[in-house]
Design a protein around this motif. Structure first.
Motif, PDB file in Angstrom:
ATOM      1  N   ASN A  75     109.881  59.753 135.344  1.00 43.74           N
ATOM      2  CA  ASN A  75     110.715  58.793 134.637  1.00 43.74           C
ATOM      3  C   ASN A  75     112.188  59.181 134.674  1.00 43.74           C
ATOM      4  OD1 ASN A  75     110.825  56.398 133.007  1.00 43.74           O
ATOM      5  ND2 ASN A  75     111.349  57.718 131.267  1.00 43.74           N
ATOM      6  N   TRP A 103     114.327  59.565 137.154  1.00 45.75           N
ATOM      7  CA  TRP A 103     115.181  58.738 138.007  1.00 45.75           C
ATOM      8  C   TRP A 103     115.465  57.398 137.347  1.00 45.75           C
ATOM      9  CZ3 TRP A 103     118.011  60.733 141.549  1.00 45.75           C
ATOM     10  CH2 TRP A 103     117.584  61.866 142.251  1.00 45.75           C
ATOM     11  N   SER A 104     114.483  56.847 136.688  1.00 47.05           N
ATOM     12  CA  SER A 104     114.682  55.570 135.994  1.00 47.05           C
ATOM     13  C   SER A 104     115.751  55.709 134.909  1.00 47.05           C
ATOM     14  CB  SER A 104     113.361  55.092 135.375  1.00 47.05           C
ATOM     15  OG  SER A 104     113.542  53.922 134.624  1.00 47.05           O
ATOM     16  N   ALA A 136     119.505  53.892 134.819  1.00 47.84           N
ATOM     17  CA  ALA A 136     119.880  53.074 133.661  1.00 47.84           C
ATOM     18  C   ALA A 136     121.163  53.589 133.035  1.00 47.84           C
ATOM     19  CB  ALA A 136     118.741  53.072 132.644  1.00 47.84           C
ATOM     20  N   GLY A 187     116.804  50.826 135.632  1.00 42.95           N
ATOM     21  CA  GLY A 187     115.664  51.696 135.901  1.00 42.95           C
ATOM     22  C   GLY A 187     114.362  50.927 135.926  1.00 42.95           C
ATOM     23  N   SER A 188     113.397  51.375 135.140  1.00 46.67           N
ATOM     24  CA  SER A 188     112.069  50.751 135.114  1.00 46.67           C
ATOM     25  C   SER A 188     111.991  49.548 134.175  1.00 46.67           C
ATOM     26  CB  SER A 188     111.020  51.784 134.684  1.00 46.67           C
ATOM     27  OG  SER A 188     111.314  52.302 133.400  1.00 46.67           O
ATOM     28  N   TYR A 189     113.078  49.237 133.465  1.00 45.75           N
ATOM     29  CA  TYR A 189     113.088  48.092 132.561  1.00 45.75           C
ATOM     30  C   TYR A 189     112.949  46.805 133.366  1.00 45.75           C
ATOM     31  CZ  TYR A 189     114.901  44.618 129.256  1.00 45.75           C
ATOM     32  OH  TYR A 189     115.060  43.517 128.463  1.00 45.75           O
ATOM     33  N   GLN A 190     111.978  45.949 133.018  1.00 46.54           N
ATOM     34  CA  GLN A 190     111.658  44.757 133.796  1.00 46.54           C
ATOM     35  C   GLN A 190     112.449  43.521 133.388  1.00 46.54           C
ATOM     36  OE1 GLN A 190     109.548  44.800 136.514  1.00 46.54           O
ATOM     37  NE2 GLN A 190     109.699  46.994 136.117  1.00 46.54           N
TER      38      GLN A 190
END
Length: 309
Positions: A7, A9-10, A14, A84-87
């Motif tokens: 996580n 990198w995400s 961000a 990042g990983s936030y959709q």
């Protein structure tokens, strides 16, 4: 490699994105508060005695556009992925967009292919519309390897002849297109014997198709060919269930001649055709298979045979 799936990198992406936008906004605020240091619209900085720095603020409309871009970027990052990983609030992604567009396209073409559903290969090759569709699918998906004329090249089968590694009926061609094919011949030099034995087997293989060969070497290689018979058969006519080529014809997929055969016996061969089930619908595969089948069975094949005679 596990670091690339953590996580961290995400979070890094961000934070970098948010800090960059905040820095732009801070720069605008600082620039807007800058005041003239002298009465002549200069900042008070002087170089070389008479070179003065002027203070010319950016036009307000330009500043307004700059602020709007920052507001737009912030709103975009709320609704769409970018942090990042936030959709994002809308849950949008390239994959879902692609799937939606593919489903829409398939829904539009289904009525067109419905007419071909009850037709067999013989009927499809007689239908101009089906063959026009098959040609377009072939050019977009198959011509890169098999050629625009479907005659193939070294390592890529010629689809206009009757030499089929896995079988040339309509159903088998559909299976080849949908699932792909992976043909592997292991290195056989150790099983055959020494270098001279490999050469002898190469001449025996050449003799099976009536190609120019050394008769003495071929006779010596016949006994050693037993190591190859498990796939190619004792008579060398191949095995379509395994995709093992027929060695008694003169169709050479990976090159002809003594040295080419020696190289394949020594090094083996790994050839793969990719599966297209994820790219094409079953109806498209059915029409495409009929188009390919027609190269060696349809009207065009008959025309080629007459011209050859």
């Amino acid at each position: 490699m596990s670091d690339f799936f953590s996580n961290g990198w995400s979070v890094f992406i961000a934070v970098t994105t948010v800090v960059s936008i905040a820095a732009c906004l801070l720069l605008l605020i600082v620039a807007s508060k800058r005041k003239v240091m002298a009465g002549d619209n200069t900042t008070g900085h002087v170089w070389d005695g008479d070179l003065r720095e002027l203070n010319n603020p950016l036009p307000r409309w330009w500043m307004g556009l700059f602020v709007l871009t920052i507001v737009f970027a912030a709103a975009y990052l709320v609704f769409y992925p970018g942090l990042g990983s936030y959709q994002g609030k809308l849950g949008w992604s390239q994959a879902t967009q692609y799937q939606a567009e593919m489903e829409k396209a398939r829904a539009q073409i289904e009525p067109l292919y419905a007419r071909f559903e009850g037709m067999n290969a013989e009927q499809l090759v007689q239908d101009p519309q089906a063959m026009a569709i098959g040609e377009r699918i072939f050019v977009n998906n198959c011509a890169q390897c098999h050629g625009s004329d479907a005659r193939g090249s070294k390592g890529f089968p010629n689809l206009t002849d009757t030499d089929w590694l896995y079988g040339g009926n309509h159903e088998t061609i559909m299976e080849s297109i949908a699932k792909g094919r992976h043909g592997v011949m292991p290195p056989m030099a150790a099983a055959v014997g020494g270098a001279q034995d490999v050469r002898n087997v190469a001449h025996y293989v050449l003799s099976l198709s009536g190609s120019p060969h050394n008769a003495i070497a071929a006779q010596l290689g016949k006994a050693k060919f037993g190591a190859c018979a498990a796939c190619h058969g004792a008579d060398g006519k191949g095995n379509q269930a395994l995709g093992a080529p027929n060695l008694t014809d003169k169709v050479w997929l990976h090159g002809w001649g003594e040295q080419a055969i020696i190289n394949i016996i020594t090094n083996g061969k790994d050839n793969q055709m990719p599966a297209h089930a994820d790219k094409l619908t079953p109806a498209q595969i059915r029409v495409l298979a009929a188009y390919v089948w027609g190269f060696s069975n349809g009207p065009a094949a008959s025309t080629r045979t007459v011209n050859a005679q």
